[in-house]
Design a protein around this motif. Structure first.
Motif, mmCIF file in Angstrom:
data_model
loop_
_atom_site.group_PDB
_atom_site.id
_atom_site.type_symbol
_atom_site.label_atom_id
_atom_site.label_comp_id
_atom_site.label_asym_id
_atom_site.label_seq_id
_atom_site.Cartn_x
_atom_site.Cartn_y
_atom_site.Cartn_z
ATOM 1 N N UNK A 186 0.821 -1.220 0.000
ATOM 2 C CA UNK A 186 0.000 0.000 0.000
ATOM 3 C C UNK A 186 0.854 1.270 0.000
ATOM 4 N N UNK A 187 2.156 1.117 0.338
ATOM 5 C CA UNK A 187 3.015 2.275 0.549
ATOM 6 C C UNK A 187 3.944 2.557 -0.627
ATOM 7 N N UNK A 188 3.707 1.909 -1.782
ATOM 8 C CA UNK A 188 4.603 2.132 -2.916
ATOM 9 C C UNK A 188 3.842 1.950 -4.219
ATOM 10 N N UNK A 189 4.348 2.628 -5.230
ATOM 11 C CA UNK A 189 3.874 2.425 -6.591
ATOM 12 C C UNK A 189 4.627 1.253 -7.190
ATOM 13 N N UNK A 190 3.960 0.438 -7.978
ATOM 14 C CA UNK A 190 4.566 -0.790 -8.496
ATOM 15 C C UNK A 190 5.790 -0.528 -9.367
ATOM 16 N N UNK A 191 5.915 0.685 -9.912
ATOM 17 C CA UNK A 191 7.087 1.013 -10.724
ATOM 18 C C UNK A 191 8.074 1.903 -9.979
ATOM 19 N N UNK A 192 7.826 2.144 -8.690
ATOM 20 C CA UNK A 192 8.748 2.933 -7.894
ATOM 21 C C UNK A 192 8.629 4.429 -8.086
#
Length: 292
Positions: free
Chosen positions: A71-77
């Motif tokens: 929940x705390x990150x975007x899948x591409x960073x």
């Protein structure tokens, strides 16, 4: 953090304190932005998601990627939460040790209460959500929280657009009894006040009937002039050393890091924190990011 980055890597920063909406303006390059062409920023999670939606961000996952909750990150960073805060009450010593525990207690008082801007930053928005939870609201029904603050305003008790970083300079420290803020801001101000002479003493607690966790994320500009310096900064922020820097000012590192006992003892007791507060915050962040 920036002292370390300067000492170890020679990186210099322009640290400008502003709300998340203003940071988003800077990354867009709006004409009235306070900082032009930033490389890296620190922004409320829902605003970070909006920055991604607007195509403003570059991705960098760091070597700690697998330790960051989904929940705390975007899948591409494109954004990664570096620390979280829990909505708390900063209150002055007139309450005594057991005098303030909940939003229900606040509703019964006659003293002034401070809240950050609801239109331009995460602190005020999550304050409304926490109050909504206290009065049977939900992530998609914050009307009970809005009613609560409208009632305070009608009683002449509400001081708006107030944060810990301007509480003393604005002259409101002697007028308000409670400020609704993140736990890390409340505890840092408590320490600052106790160091002054004469000191006005403050305490902090997590409201028992409604609180929520939210995260602040690092974002790197797609047009950064110094992209590798920005990536290095994110890497250090998420490192063990960076996490201890964050914890030293009472925020909760997104990675699990054991804190020294002398620091742990100065925090709000862990018993006042629950996993439900984190899951509710994640849900509200998702709902809110679709409305910015």
């Amino acid at each position: 953090m920036w002292d370390d980055l300067s000492l170890y890597y020679g990186l210099q920063d322009q640290d400008t304190d502003m709300g998340s909406a203003k940071i988003l303006k800077c990354f867009r390059g709006d004409s009235d932005a306070l900082v032009s062409s930033p490389d890296i920023g620190d922004i409320g999670l829902e605003y970070a998601r909006e920055a991604k939606n607007q195509g403003l961000l570059a991705g960098y996952k760091t070597s700690y990627w697998d330790e960051i909750p989904s929940w705390a990150k975007d899948e591409s960073g494109q954004y990664i939460v570096s620390f979280t805060g829990m909505l708390a009450f900063l209150y002055d010593s007139s309450f005594g040790e057991n005098g303030l525990k909940s939003f229900a207690d606040l509703a019964k008082g006659t003293y002034k209460v401070g809240i950050a801007s609801v239109t331009s930053g995460s602190t005020g928005q999550f304050s409304v959500f926490a109050a909504a939870l206290a009065f049977d609201g939900s992530s998609d029904n914050v009307e009970p929280g809005i009613r609560f603050f409208k009632q305070l305003a009608s009683e002449g008790r509400l001081v708006e657009n107030l944060k810990t970083d301007n509480l003393l300079s604005s002259g409101y420290e002697e007028q308000i009894k409670v400020l609704i803020s993140w736990d890390f801001s409340a505890l840092a101000y408590r320490d600052e006040a106790s160091s002054r002479t004469p000191a006005k003493n403050f305490g902090a607690c997590i409201p028992s009937d409604g609180s929520v966790t939210s995260g602040y994320a690092t974002i790197i500009s797609k047009t950064a002039k110094n992209p590798y310096a920005a990536m290095l900064s994110r890497e250090y922020i998420l490192s063990d050393e960076g996490k201890l820097n964050i914890a030293a000012l009472y925020a909760t590192p997104i990675r699990s890091v054991k804190l020294p006992s002398e620091l742990e003892d100065k925090r709000i007791p862990r018993s006042q924190y629950t996993s439900n507060q984190t899951s509710l915050g994640a849900k509200f962040t998702l709902d809110l990011s679709t409305k910015i």
